[in-house]
Scaffold this motif. Structure first.
Motif, PDB file in Angstrom:
ATOM      1  N   PRO A  72       0.808  -1.170   0.003  1.00 20.89           N
ATOM      2  CA  PRO A  72       0.072   0.019   0.234  1.00 20.89           C
ATOM      3  C   PRO A  72       0.655   1.126  -0.028  1.00 20.89           C
ATOM      4  CG  PRO A  72      -0.857  -1.724   1.662  1.00 20.89           C
ATOM      5  CD  PRO A  72       0.333  -2.057   0.990  1.00 20.89           C
ATOM      6  N   ASP A  73       2.123   1.251   0.721  1.00 19.52           N
ATOM      7  CA  ASP A  73       2.806   2.614   0.861  1.00 19.52           C
ATOM      8  C   ASP A  73       3.617   2.985  -0.544  1.00 19.52           C
ATOM      9  OD1 ASP A  73       4.571   0.452   0.908  1.00 19.52           O
ATOM     10  OD2 ASP A  73       5.681   1.222   2.614  1.00 19.52           O
ATOM     11  N   VAL A  74       3.424   2.035  -1.635  1.00 24.93           N
ATOM     12  CA  VAL A  74       3.909   2.464  -2.710  1.00 24.93           C
ATOM     13  C   VAL A  74       3.156   2.328  -3.869  1.00 24.93           C
ATOM     14  CG1 VAL A  74       6.448   1.991  -1.838  1.00 24.93           C
ATOM     15  CG2 VAL A  74       5.227  -0.013  -3.083  1.00 24.93           C
ATOM     16  N   ASP A 228       0.321 -10.545   8.799  1.00 20.45           N
ATOM     17  CA  ASP A 228       1.635  -9.831   8.568  1.00 20.45           C
ATOM     18  C   ASP A 228       1.834  -8.380   9.239  1.00 20.45           C
ATOM     19  OD1 ASP A 228       4.062  -8.939   7.720  1.00 20.45           O
ATOM     20  OD2 ASP A 228       3.686  -8.995   5.675  1.00 20.45           O
ATOM     21  N   PRO A 229       2.424  -8.202  10.059  1.00 18.44           N
ATOM     22  CA  PRO A 229       2.469  -6.807  10.888  1.00 18.44           C
ATOM     23  C   PRO A 229       2.870  -5.664   9.982  1.00 18.44           C
ATOM     24  CG  PRO A 229       3.381  -8.690  12.444  1.00 18.44           C
ATOM     25  CD  PRO A 229       3.176  -9.057  11.108  1.00 18.44           C
ATOM     26  N   SER A 230       4.112  -6.162   9.001  1.00 14.60           N
ATOM     27  CA  SER A 230       4.535  -5.048   8.274  1.00 14.60           C
ATOM     28  C   SER A 230       3.394  -4.506   7.135  1.00 14.60           C
ATOM     29  CB  SER A 230       5.694  -5.519   7.642  1.00 14.60           C
ATOM     30  OG  SER A 230       5.470  -6.609   6.637  1.00 14.60           O
ATOM     31  N   LEU A 231       2.425  -5.350   6.561  1.00 15.81           N
ATOM     32  CA  LEU A 231       1.625  -5.077   5.768  1.00 15.81           C
ATOM     33  C   LEU A 231       0.446  -4.212   6.646  1.00 15.81           C
ATOM     34  CD1 LEU A 231      -0.114  -5.338   3.025  1.00 15.81           C
ATOM     35  CD2 LEU A 231      -0.963  -7.305   3.792  1.00 15.81           C
ATOM     36  N   TRP A 232      -0.116  -4.630   7.831  1.00 12.61           N
ATOM     37  CA  TRP A 232      -1.072  -3.789   8.604  1.00 12.61           C
ATOM     38  C   TRP A 232      -0.535  -2.587   9.098  1.00 12.61           C
ATOM     39  CZ3 TRP A 232      -5.981  -4.353   8.691  1.00 12.61           C
ATOM     40  CH2 TRP A 232      -6.483  -5.528   7.823  1.00 12.61           C
ATOM     41  N   LEU A 236      -3.489   0.326   8.099  1.00  7.69           N
ATOM     42  CA  LEU A 236      -3.859   1.040   9.272  1.00  7.69           C
ATOM     43  C   LEU A 236      -3.233   2.437   9.199  1.00  7.69           C
ATOM     44  CD1 LEU A 236      -3.378  -1.447  12.260  1.00  7.69           C
ATOM     45  CD2 LEU A 236      -5.531  -0.954  10.647  1.00  7.69           C
ATOM     46  N   GLY A 237      -2.271   2.944   8.684  1.00  4.27           N
ATOM     47  CA  GLY A 237      -1.856   4.192   8.498  1.00  4.27           C
ATOM     48  C   GLY A 237      -2.368   5.025   7.463  1.00  4.27           C
ATOM     49  N   ALA A 238      -2.618   4.013   6.425  1.00  2.00           N
ATOM     50  CA  ALA A 238      -3.507   4.685   5.293  1.00  2.00           C
ATOM     51  C   ALA A 238      -4.896   5.033   5.263  1.00  2.00           C
ATOM     52  CB  ALA A 238      -3.253   3.889   3.898  1.00  2.00           C
ATOM     53  N   ASN A 239      -5.483   4.201   6.318  1.00  2.00           N
ATOM     54  CA  ASN A 239      -6.846   4.349   6.552  1.00  2.00           C
ATOM     55  C   ASN A 239      -7.020   4.945   7.936  1.00  2.00           C
ATOM     56  OD1 ASN A 239      -9.489   4.143   5.254  1.00  2.00           O
ATOM     57  ND2 ASN A 239      -9.813   2.190   6.166  1.00  2.00           N
ATOM     58  N   ALA A 240      -6.216   5.520   8.500  1.00  2.00           N
ATOM     59  CA  ALA A 240      -6.364   5.906   9.868  1.00  2.00           C
ATOM     60  C   ALA A 240      -7.556   6.615  10.289  1.00  2.00           C
ATOM     61  CB  ALA A 240      -5.232   6.637  10.354  1.00  2.00           C
TER      62      ALA A 240
END
Length: 367
Positions: A72-74, A228-232, A236-240
């Motif tokens: 998601p971040d890229v 997977d924690p790194s994916l979440w 979560l950051g993108a949909n905060a």
């Protein structure tokens, strides 16, 4: 082989679980799939399992569709690159958040409205606890929701191609705006993940003798905590903003429960506890039932089976012979005994027949 709606070739950027599963599903329909991944090893595994052929920079590729299966971040960055590199292709992404990707694309100076006309945000609501191409399955999206989130710039042709992708993978298509999508998944996907992780985190220092009492209730609640924690972190950051409002409501309910349990014998305390549980009943009953239809109240029964090969298969075969359709099935084990417990869900009108027939065939049924 069923006919496909896409013509191909389809370029999949990212060969993890979802990207490789898309490749497998499309290859099963005879569509030419090209795979590209920043990780050579991930790409090689995806190619080896038959998800597509490796991207060749020397090839002049003119894809009908580019599927961005990046983190998601890229995602927005990869989508922009695809729009610019393949000016005749429709580009979709499969990230689990949609508004932030579209906003980032819209803000880019190198992306025009004409470019955005070929872009459609999508989200297949499917996955597994395992990740990577080795966990990929061509049937991963069968009968699962696939959300299309076109922007105001998306053309009818771009939407049709995005729709064809979902249909070729046997998914069930829904259409939301990006904002509607993010609000919906915050509640039905992101909140459950957070709550499961919070509950599971309480188990870190729990004595093993206490955990030995665990049953299906704890397993059901914490199953997705293995994600997977790194994916979440990215999701979560993108949909905060969407998730934050829901969590504030959960906090209000928790504060209410804490206050009530602080004085459980006070006047009105038991009524308040009952109301909290009833509110949960009411919410749970609204979750769509089998095949996405209205939720129904099914009857449950438990059958004890010996913990040895072939017993569950024999049980299911005999249920089929009896002529009762199973609505759901769960498996548990008895602590300290070589016995499995198969929990069966059936229509209430079929419960008595199933109990009587299984008992007559020698099965031990717990009603």
């Amino acid at each position: 082989m069923n006919p496909s709606h896409l013509l191909g070739p389809v370029l999949v950027l990212g060969s993890g679980l979802l990207g490789a599963s898309i490749g497998l599903g499309l290859r099963a329909r005879g569509i030419d799939v090209v795979l590209s991944d920043p990780s050579p090893s991930a790409q090689a595994v995806a190619v080896d399992i038959g998800a597509g052929r490796a991207f060749d920079a020397a090839e002049t590729l003119v894809p009908e569709l580019v599927v961005v299966a990046a983190p998601p971040d890229v995602t927005a960055q990869v989508v922009a690159g695809a729009l610019l590199r393949y000016p005749s292709a429709v580009v979709v992404d499969i990230a689990s958040v949609k508004a932030s990707v579209l906003n980032e694309l819209t803000a880019r100076e190198d992306i025009t409205e004409k470019d955005l006309s070929r872009y459609v945000g999508t989200h297949p609501m499917a996955g597994r606890e395992r990740s990577g191409p080795v966990a990929a399955r061509g049937e991963l999206f069968n009968s699962m929701p696939w959300v299309l989130c076109p922007s105001e710039q998306s053309t009818a042709h771009a939407l049709k191609v995005a729709h064809s992708l979902a249909i070729d993978l046997d998914a069930v298509v829904f259409r939301f705006s990006p904002e509607e999508h993010d609000g919906a998944v915050a509640l039905v996907s992101h909140l459950p993940q957070v709550m499961a992780s919070l509950v599971a985190s309480r188990l870190q220092e729990t004595p093993s003798n206490a955990l030995s009492l665990s049953g299906n209730g704890l397993r059901d609640v914490t199953r997705i905590a293995a994600s997977d924690p790194s994916l979440w972190v990215q999701i979560l950051g993108a949909n905060a903003p969407q998730l934050l409002e829901i969590l504030k409501g959960v906090r209000t309910d928790l504060d209410r429960l804490i206050n009530t349990l602080s004085a459980p014998t006070a006047p009105g305390a038991r009524l308040d506890l009952a109301q909290l549980m009833a509110e949960g009943n009411a919410g749970q009953s609204r979750i769509p039932g089998k095949h996405g239809g209205p939720a129904q109240q099914y009857s449950w029964l438990t059958v004890l089976v010996d913990d040895k090969p072939g017993q569950i298969a024999r049980l299911l075969t005999e249920i089929g012979e009896i002529g009762v359709n199973l609505e759901d099935l769960r498996l548990d084990h008895s602590a300290g005994l070589q016995v499995g417990m198969v929990e069966l869900s059936v229509l209430p009108s079929r419960r008595v027949l199933l109990v009587d027939e299984l008992t007559a065939r020698g099965w031990k049924v717990i009603q």
